[in-house]
Structures are given as C-alpha cells and as structure tokens.
Design an enzyme around this catalytic site. Structure first.
Site, PDB file in Angstrom:
ATOM      1  N   HIS A 131       0.731  16.538  59.943  1.00 21.45           N
ATOM      2  CA  HIS A 131      -0.291  16.168  58.701  1.00 21.45           C
ATOM      3  C   HIS A 131       0.425  16.362  57.295  1.00 21.45           C
ATOM      4  O   HIS A 131      -0.083  16.516  56.414  1.00 21.45           O
ATOM      5  CB  HIS A 131      -1.413  16.974  58.877  1.00 21.45           C
ATOM      6  CG  HIS A 131      -2.082  16.837  59.924  1.00 21.45           C
ATOM      7  ND1 HIS A 131      -3.363  15.994  59.968  1.00 21.45           N
ATOM      8  CD2 HIS A 131      -2.267  17.540  61.119  1.00 21.45           C
ATOM      9  CE1 HIS A 131      -3.983  15.804  61.047  1.00 21.45           C
ATOM     10  NE2 HIS A 131      -3.018  17.045  62.032  1.00 21.45           N
ATOM     11  N   ASN A 203     -10.290  15.907  62.880  1.00 19.25           N
ATOM     12  CA  ASN A 203      -9.451  14.417  62.795  1.00 19.25           C
ATOM     13  C   ASN A 203     -10.692  13.396  62.963  1.00 19.25           C
ATOM     14  O   ASN A 203     -11.786  13.410  63.168  1.00 19.25           O
ATOM     15  CB  ASN A 203      -8.581  14.443  64.150  1.00 19.25           C
ATOM     16  CG  ASN A 203      -7.338  15.223  64.173  1.00 19.25           C
ATOM     17  OD1 ASN A 203      -6.955  15.592  62.955  1.00 19.25           O
ATOM     18  ND2 ASN A 203      -6.783  15.516  65.114  1.00 19.25           N
ATOM     19  N   HIS A 395      -7.774  26.466  57.226  1.00 16.86           N
ATOM     20  CA  HIS A 395      -7.634  27.138  58.403  1.00 16.86           C
ATOM     21  C   HIS A 395      -9.022  27.349  59.300  1.00 16.86           C
ATOM     22  O   HIS A 395     -10.075  27.512  58.663  1.00 16.86           O
ATOM     23  CB  HIS A 395      -7.520  28.631  58.003  1.00 16.86           C
ATOM     24  CG  HIS A 395      -6.885  29.569  59.019  1.00 16.86           C
ATOM     25  ND1 HIS A 395      -7.274  29.417  60.411  1.00 16.86           N
ATOM     26  CD2 HIS A 395      -6.730  30.896  59.015  1.00 16.86           C
ATOM     27  CE1 HIS A 395      -6.885  30.329  60.985  1.00 16.86           C
ATOM     28  NE2 HIS A 395      -6.535  31.340  60.395  1.00 16.86           N
ATOM     29  N   TYR A 418      -2.806  28.424  61.860  1.00 16.67           N
ATOM     30  CA  TYR A 418      -3.235  27.817  60.399  1.00 16.67           C
ATOM     31  C   TYR A 418      -2.556  29.234  59.340  1.00 16.67           C
ATOM     32  O   TYR A 418      -2.087  28.842  58.314  1.00 16.67           O
ATOM     33  CB  TYR A 418      -4.469  27.604  60.390  1.00 16.67           C
ATOM     34  CG  TYR A 418      -4.694  26.163  60.915  1.00 16.67           C
ATOM     35  CD1 TYR A 418      -4.495  26.087  62.397  1.00 16.67           C
ATOM     36  CD2 TYR A 418      -4.747  24.805  60.393  1.00 16.67           C
ATOM     37  CE1 TYR A 418      -4.729  25.000  62.982  1.00 16.67           C
ATOM     38  CE2 TYR A 418      -4.783  23.797  60.867  1.00 16.67           C
ATOM     39  CZ  TYR A 418      -4.783  23.651  62.327  1.00 16.67           C
ATOM     40  OH  TYR A 418      -4.997  22.519  63.202  1.00 16.67           O
TER      41      TYR A 418
HETATM   42 FE1  HDE Z   1      -3.579  21.216  63.205  1.00 17.96          FE
HETATM   43  N1  HDE Z   1      -2.155  22.020  62.190  1.00 17.96           N
HETATM   44  N2  HDE Z   1      -3.063  22.178  64.882  1.00 17.96           N
HETATM   45  N3  HDE Z   1      -4.978  20.224  64.502  1.00 17.96           N
HETATM   46  N4  HDE Z   1      -4.130  20.206  61.679  1.00 17.96           N
HETATM   47  C1  HDE Z   1      -1.939  22.036  60.894  1.00 17.96           C
HETATM   48  O1  HDE Z   1      -1.562  23.783  59.348  1.00 17.96           O
HETATM   49  C2  HDE Z   1      -2.131  23.189  64.704  1.00 17.96           C
HETATM   50  C3  HDE Z   1      -5.084  20.425  65.879  1.00 17.96           C
HETATM   51  C4  HDE Z   1      -5.160  19.488  61.632  1.00 17.96           C
HETATM   52  O2  HDE Z   1      -4.594  18.618  55.582  1.00 17.96           O
HETATM   53  C5  HDE Z   1      -0.912  22.897  60.280  1.00 17.96           C
HETATM   54  O3  HDE Z   1      -1.736  23.897  57.168  1.00 17.96           O
HETATM   55  C6  HDE Z   1      -1.934  23.771  66.268  1.00 17.96           C
HETATM   56  C7  HDE Z   1      -6.596  19.838  66.151  1.00 17.96           C
HETATM   57  C8  HDE Z   1      -5.441  18.783  60.269  1.00 17.96           C
HETATM   58  O4  HDE Z   1      -3.625  20.608  55.276  1.00 17.96           O
HETATM   59  C9  HDE Z   1      -0.563  23.778  61.450  1.00 17.96           C
HETATM   60  C10 HDE Z   1      -2.889  23.077  66.964  1.00 17.96           C
HETATM   61  C11 HDE Z   1      -6.995  19.281  65.109  1.00 17.96           C
HETATM   62  C12 HDE Z   1      -4.147  19.454  59.739  1.00 17.96           C
HETATM   63  C13 HDE Z   1      -1.573  23.228  62.810  1.00 17.96           C
HETATM   64  C14 HDE Z   1      -3.440  21.951  66.360  1.00 17.96           C
HETATM   65  C15 HDE Z   1      -5.987  19.545  63.904  1.00 17.96           C
HETATM   66  C16 HDE Z   1      -3.761  20.210  60.469  1.00 17.96           C
HETATM   67  C17 HDE Z   1       0.228  22.459  59.722  1.00 17.96           C
HETATM   68  C18 HDE Z   1      -3.331  23.083  68.509  1.00 17.96           C
HETATM   69  C19 HDE Z   1      -8.182  18.511  64.885  1.00 17.96           C
HETATM   70  C20 HDE Z   1      -3.880  19.138  58.041  1.00 17.96           C
HETATM   71  C21 HDE Z   1      -0.032  22.610  58.271  1.00 17.96           C
HETATM   72  C22 HDE Z   1      -3.479  24.415  68.823  1.00 17.96           C
HETATM   73  C23 HDE Z   1      -9.425  19.096  65.257  1.00 17.96           C
HETATM   74  C24 HDE Z   1      -4.838  20.161  57.229  1.00 17.96           C
HETATM   75  C25 HDE Z   1      -1.144  23.356  58.096  1.00 17.96           C
HETATM   76  C26 HDE Z   1      -4.387  19.609  55.537  1.00 17.96           C
HETATM   77  C27 HDE Z   1      -2.713  21.171  60.162  1.00 17.96           C
HETATM   78  C28 HDE Z   1      -1.385  23.530  64.002  1.00 17.96           C
HETATM   79  C29 HDE Z   1      -4.280  20.995  66.706  1.00 17.96           C
HETATM   80  C30 HDE Z   1      -6.459  18.909  62.811  1.00 17.96           C
HETATM   81  C31 HDE Z   1       1.000  24.097  61.869  1.00 17.96           C
HETATM   82  C32 HDE Z   1      -1.102  24.853  66.785  1.00 17.96           C
HETATM   83  C33 HDE Z   1      -7.139  19.727  67.643  1.00 17.96           C
HETATM   84  C34 HDE Z   1      -6.686  17.878  59.772  1.00 17.96           C
HETATM   85  O5  HDE Z   1      -1.091  25.281  61.596  1.00 17.96           O
END
Ligand code: HDE
Length: 745
Positions: A131, A203, A395, A418
């Site tokens: 993202h 999402n 988060h 997060y």
């Molecule tokens: Fe994320 N995801 N994600 N994700 N995600 C991040 O956090 C992660 C997942 C989503 O505009 C990171 O600050 C793991 C699902 C959005 O700043 C990180 C797993 C969904 C955003 C991270 C998922 C999301 C992130 C990268 C699997 C939809 C952007 C930077 C367990 C429900 C937020 C950050 C923004 C961002 C990890 C799965 C949505 C690395 C480990 C499912 C919208 O922490």
C-alpha cells in the site's frame, strides 16, 4: 527618470491581466497549484506565508498527549516573513555556499549549507511495504444511532460527529507507481473518537488471498516485481503472481475479484470498502454479535475500461489522486454510508454454511443485508502530503470500547504487523504523537522517552502502583476497553486450518455467475491478458485448471485466447446462488465531480453557457480547443495536443474543427496521416469515447463530427440544438456510468 517605474508599470499591467483572466475563469476548474494566482514577476516585498487553500484541512491542533491547543492549523506551518535556519536565525543568502574566495573551496564552517544538505539527505522514510502508493482526505463521520443496540462505541451513538482521515491506496506498486493499475485498493479510515482512535483498515474487495497471516509475505513476494529484475511494477500480470495463486488455490477468489472490473476502479469515490474479517461488537449488556463492515459509496461502484486504465497510466498516472483532490476542491464531497452485516455470535461462528472466520469468503447481501449505521463525508484535502498522508499510521488493533476482534487467523497476524511496521517506517515508538496520528482525547499511557518524543511528561512515577505522582494515572472500568471474555475451546497447539477452510472454489463461481455478460467478458479478457503476459506455459496450464474448477466456460474462453487446450474440471462444479448485488450494471447513480470534455472553437456559440451548466450540475467542464489560452470568452483547459479522451467521463462536441496547424504527425503522433477535413485528434477523441462506452453528445456543427466518425446514430449518442440541451441529455444517460450495450456490439 525613476528606473523602477517601467518595471512597475509592466508588473501592474501583468497583474491586472492575471486578475482579469481569473475573473473570466470564475468559476474555476479545480487544480490551481497555489492559494493565490502566481504573479509574473518574483515577489520582492516580504510577506507572511500565504494561507492554505480553502479546500485544504490539517490535523487537529492537539498536544502530543491529545489536549486541544486552540491554535489555528497554520500554527503547525512555517512562520514569519523571513527565511531562517532550523534554529530560527534569519538567513541573508541561501543561493551561495560560504567559500574561500569566489572560486572555493567550500568551507566546513558553513552551518546553513550543512543543515540544508543534511536535512535534504534525510527527507525520505521507507515507503510502506504494501500500500505504498496512496492518497488521503479529511472528513467527518456522523452516526445514525442504529448501531446503539449492538455496541457501546460512543462514536456510533445517534448524531455523534467524529473527525476522520481516510487513506486510499493500491497494494503492489511503489510510492511513485501509477494509480490505475489492476490491483486491490486499500480503504483505511481513522476515526478520532472521544474514546480513543478507531482504525478501520479495509480494502475495496471483501475477501483476501490467504486465510492465515503467516502466508502474507508469500503472497506479497509473489505479487511484487521479480527479485532479480524488479519487473513488472505494480502489476499482477507476471509469472510469480500466477505461480503462487495457481498453487495456493485459496487465493483464487480474491484473484477473480481483481480480474473483474473491481480491480480497476473509476475513482476512489466510487469504491466500496470492506473490513474483510468478521469483527465482534459488544453492547451495554455485555451481549455480542459478529459483524462485517461495509462502506457503500453514495456515487455507486464504477470502474474503468481496461484499455482506458492502461492509457491513463501514461496520460495521467496520478488519476485517482487528482480525482479525489479535484472533487473535494470543487465541492463534490465524496460520501459513503457505513454499514454492517450482523450475525449471531454462535460458538461455531458460521452463518448459513459460511465460515465467518475464513477471510476468503464473504456473505452475500441477499442473505444478510447491509444495515446502514452512519455516513462519512470527505470535505478537506491534506495541506501537506508527507506530514499527513505519508505519516498516517493505521492499525487494526486501534479499537475502541464496544468493538473487538475475532479469531480470524489473518486478522490475528495483522494485530501484530501494523505496530511493528511503524517502528521502522516512522522511526521509533512515538509515531502516535505525529500530528496526524494524535488522538482527540486525553492520553496518559505511561510510555516514555524514545526517538522523536514530542511530549514533555511531568512527574516522577511513570509506573503503577505509585504514590509519588498521587497514584496517577488510574485504571478504570468506566468507558474503558474490555476484551470480550470469549470462551476458547480446549484444544491442542496445532499448525492447521479447520476443515471448513478447504472449499476454495464455490464462492469464486458465485462471483462469476453474479456478473452481467459485459462484466464476464471483462473478466475473460483480464485473465487472458494476465496469463498471456506469463512466460511459463506450465503456470498458465495450472491456472487454467483452477479456472476449470470455477467455471468450464470461463476456462474455455481464456484457454482459446492463450492458444492452449481447456482442461476438464477435476472436482464437481457446484451449483451456487448468484448475488445480483455484486454486479455494477443496472442502476442509476449521482454524477457529482464527473469530468465533461467539451470540444469548442471560436465559432462555438454557447461554450460559456455549457460550462456554467456543467458546473451547476456539480461536474467539472474541461474545454478542449485547437490551442490553449482563450476561445471566445472561455479559457481552454486542454488543446487537441494535450487532450486524451480517457481524462473525461463523457464527451460533448460543439464545433467541427478543421485541422489545426499542429495536426501533423511530426508534431503530434496522435494526428496520424491526418488529411481529412477535420482535426484528426478530435476524431480520435470521439473514437476512443465510443470504444470505451462513454456517452457522447453534440450540438451545432459538432453533429457533423459524429457523423464523420460514423457514430451519430449509435447507442448513448445524443444531439441537440443547443449546448445546454445536449449536456442535459448527456447528463440523463451518465447515471448508468457507461453505455453498457456498446460493449456487446
Ligand atoms: Fe495490511 N498492511 N496486512 N491488509 N493493509 C499494511 O501497514 C498486513 C491485510 C491494508 O493506508 C502495512 O502501515 C499483514 C488485509 C491497508 O496506511 C503492514 C496482513 C487488509 C493498508 C500490513 C495484511 C489489509 C495496509 C504496511 C496479513 C484488508 C494501508 C504499511 C496478515 C482488510 C494502510 C502499514 C495505509 C498496510 C500488513 C492483510 C489492508 C505491513 C501482515 C486482509 C488498507 O503492516
């Protein structure tokens, strides 16, 4: 003679022309870079920083510990008329370094030089690992109160207004990648509630690639560019992605959504948002329900055509970012209703045979309607991209009383990830003190020190229990966070999924069968394109086998496009009940903030009237003419050389422009051979708009253009006597987003 006089006369003249032009342009199309028109000459009179633009907002001016400061948002911006160092010392000259003589060398003692360069060297922070590419806006959420029976959350009580900050994003691309690539979109909302910050990090697709968070690095490594070449940027059309999803079949559902029109949204304003996981809400009596979060856009769900998306990546890589900024600047504030699907909190956490802990499944709205609980309006653009959009830290664990998590194994890993990621990205544990992340309520956390500590904590006893600080801070049961005491069934430590997670195909088929014919065609085309870009035929073959399990017709069509045999399904293709709510076709939606391209020339009678009618309808008119500057009494936004159809939702043609002097292949390749009576770039505008199933209108000599291109009597093409009439007719058709029938011709 006073030597300054002629200069001043020129300056005055230029400024009066600029003012006049600004008056004539009023009302203006969005996009002006500064908060005041830029004069021709560099200003020499010292003046304070200009105020932010009227449509810009900023983080609330809170102290690092959440106290309102009462200061204006500009208190956080640069101060004073004069250039200073970071220490506030005024600077006489910032264009020349301090040197030993005018031919150097440069002296180490030049603090201003070293401070300036050192700071510059450290301007970048790591981009988000996923993202990374995104944009955001400020707004407000107002609760309807309909969630009061199911949750204690204060911000969901009737009439409560809560400040929000929302960041939209793509997933795979780098920070500078194009907006309109085929990908999932992030939809992350920070609610600054009176009971602490609540983040809904969702999402635009209600299911995810994996069921267990431990697979997240795998799916992202597969989707990101190949590690050896770092190609391709921001796409799934490559071997590693399809290698992974064809082997790891629980990813097939999410992949199908990405291959559908949902993977290429028209606008962030026209996307649904989903929490994906099931959450738990708890009410005043301690009773719980399970819910899935939904954001429903007031403007409806709409998408780009694939060719359009590809062209926009070149013509305007910032298309979605610009669309959101422009809409807010022009007052077309995007809105979403927040809704929940509510399920009983039963021990098995199943609903109608769907495992609510499996994030690769959704619950069709037909069997669990989405109940609206509030409305969000985005009404301010950020003032500073880095300070706000780049530094905002979401988060899923930022929860408030009344909202709890479930054991969804994907969600559980996110709860760890997060917080961890911000330590690297934002350089330490104090990121909650960055202005955009500051809570809008009192903070007394006993966390101390660390890099970038902005708070000045008082007292001597940041520990509990204490007597030296009067026992402060005090834990309380009142309005505090309570983890729901959910029973954990007696079990063994085990690395395995429940059996119910094993169905990987039935909901993919459900999605496929819920699509209209043009939407199914788009899906076939997307799979054929993506797999056609893969090198290894074994990967294509494996993915075709997955498609066979989903739907043999889909498989056959894609196989034909790839020039490969279609395999037979190896498992029984299940009967499913389609969910009509998933299709984008068939409804009429508001058209706020849509872009209307209008081709005019000096002879166009009512260009100004059309422009005003478009503004009055809440849309943005973009006048297109042979050259920039003015045509009649209207300012031109695009010349034939700079215009491309994909920037506009609809096209209006109010003139028959003969070839302009620059209509030469040598000057502008879009001109092609270009020896007809009409400027070939206008012909191209019409052809592309037709191909992308856009509504087209014409008046006056414009009708001849449509006749010459051969679309005059086509579906979704209107002509009228006057420009305003033509626009009104076009507007009536725009609510369907596209002339869908044209895709079937
Ligand atoms: Fe994320 N995801 N994600 N994700 N995600 C991040 O956090 C992660 C997942 C989503 O505009 C990171 O600050 C793991 C699902 C959005 O700043 C990180 C797993 C969904 C955003 C991270 C998922 C999301 C992130 C990268 C699997 C939809 C952007 C930077 C367990 C429900 C937020 C950050 C923004 C961002 C990890 C799965 C949505 C690395 C480990 C499912 C919208 O922490």
């Amino acid at each position: 003679m006073d030597p300054t006089k002629p200069v001043k006369a020129v300056k005055d003249a230029v400024e009066s022309v600029a003012e006049k032009a600004a008056e004539m342009l009023d009302p203006q199309v969005p996009g002006s870079p500064g908060s005041a028109p830029a004069p021709l000459a560099e200003p020499t009179q010292a003046q304070p920083p200009l105020p932010p633009k009227a449509h810009q907002g900023a983080p609330d001016t809170r102290s690092p510990t959440g106290a309102p400061t009462g200061a204006a948002p500009t208190a956080m911006a640069q101060q004073g008329e004069y250039l200073t160092t970071a220490q506030g010392v005024r600077v006489r000259d910032t264009d020349h370094s301090l040197k030993a003589g005018d031919r150097g060398p440069t002296l180490l003692q030049d603090h201003h030089l070293r401070e300036k360069i050192t700071h510059f060297d450290h301007e970048r922070i790591p981009e988000r690992v996923v993202h990374a590419r995104g944009t955001a806006a400020h707004g407000v959420f107002e609760a309807y109160g309909s969630a009061e029976p199911i949750t204690t959350a204060g911000f969901l009580k009737a009439g409560v207004e809560t400040a929000v900050f929302v960041r939209f994003s793509t997933v795979l691309g780098s920070r500078g990648s194009a907006d309109t690539v085929r990908d999932t979109r992030g939809f992350a909302t920070k609610f600054y509630t009176g009971e602490g910050t609540f983040d809904l990090v969702g999402n635009n697709i209600p299911v995810f690639f994996i069921q267990d968070g431990i697979k997240f690095p795998d799916v992202i490594h597969a989707g990101k560019p190949h590690p050896d070449t770092e190609i391709p940027q921001a796409q799934s059309a490559h071997d590693t992605f399809w290698d992974f999803v064809s082997l790891h079949t629980e990813a097939q559902h999410h992949a199908m959504w990405n291959m559908s029109d949902r993977g290429i949204p028209r606008s962030y304003r026209m996307m649904e948002g989903f929490g994906v996981h099931t959450f738990r809400l708890v009410n005043e009596d301690g009773k719980s329900v399970l819910v899935k979060w939904h954001w429903k856009p007031v403007l409806g769900v709409h998408s780009l055509a694939w060719e359009e998306a590809q062209m926009i990546s070149g013509v305007d890589p910032d298309y979605h970012r610009r669309d959101l900024y422009d809409a807010i600047e022009s007052g077309a504030y995007p809105q979403w209703e927040l809704g929940v699907q509510v399920f009983p909190d039963t021990p098995d956490q199943m609903f109608e045979g769907i495992d609510l802990l499996d994030p690769t499944k959704f619950v069709p709205e037909e069997i669990a309607p989405v109940q609206a609980i509030g409305k969000m309006t985005l009404n301010r653009n950020p003032t500073n991209f880095f300070a706000e959009v780049e530094q905002v830290a979401f988060h899923v664990g930022h929860l408030v009383p009344g909202i709890d998590v479930t054991n969804d194994p994907l969600l559980q890993t996110r709860l760890f990830s997060y917080l961890d990621t911000q330590l690297t990205r934002l350089g330490g544990p104090n990121f909650a003190q960055i202005p955009i992340n500051r809570p809008h309520c009192p903070v007394n956390d006993m966390l101390r020190d660390g890099f970038h500590q902005d708070a000045v904590h008082a007292g001597v006893a940041p520990y509990k229990p204490n007597t030296l600080d009067g026992g402060n801070p005090f834990p309380t049961p009142e309005r505090s966070y309570t983890d729901m005491p959910v029973a954990v069934t007696e079990s063994r430590k085990i690395r395995a999924n429940p059996l119910s997670f094993e169905d990987h195909f039935s909901q993919v088929r459900l999605f496929w069968q819920s699509m209209s014919t043009p939407e199914q065609e788009h899906i076939i085309r997307a799979y054929t394109f993506e797999l056609g870009k893969c090198y290894e035929s074994s990967i294509k073959k494996r993915q075709l086998q997955c498609l066979a399990e989903i739907d043999p017709v889909l498989c056959q069509e894609v196989a034909t496009g790839l020039g490969m045999p279609a395999p037979a399904p190896q498992t029984e293709v299940l009967q499913v009940v389609p969910s009509p709510a998933l299709s984008q076709v068939g409804s009429i939606w508001p058209t706020d903030g849509r872009m209307v391209g209008i081709v005019v020339d000096d002879a166009t009678q009512d260009a100004r009237a059309v422009q005003e009618a478009v503004f009055a309808a809440g849309m943005v008119p973009m006048l297109i003419a042979a050259h920039g500057g003015m045509v009649g009494n209207v300012a031109v936004q695009r010349s034939f050389a700079t215009a491309r159809s994909v920037e506009f939702d609809v096209l209006l043609v109010g003139s028959f422009p003969v070839p302009a002097p620059d209509a030469l292949a040598l000057r502008d390749e879009k001109s092609g051979a270009g020896d007809g009576p009409m400027d070939p770039r206008v012909e191209l505008l019409v052809q592309e708009s037709w191909r992308h199933a856009k509504v087209i209108g014409a008046w006056g000599p414009g009708a001849e253009v449509l006749a010459a291109v051969g679309v005059l009597d086509g579906q979704g093409v209107v002509t009228a006597e006057s420009g305003v009439e033509a626009f009104e007719q076009v507007r009536a058709l725009m609510g369907a987003h596209r002339v869908w029938e044209r895709f079937l011709m």
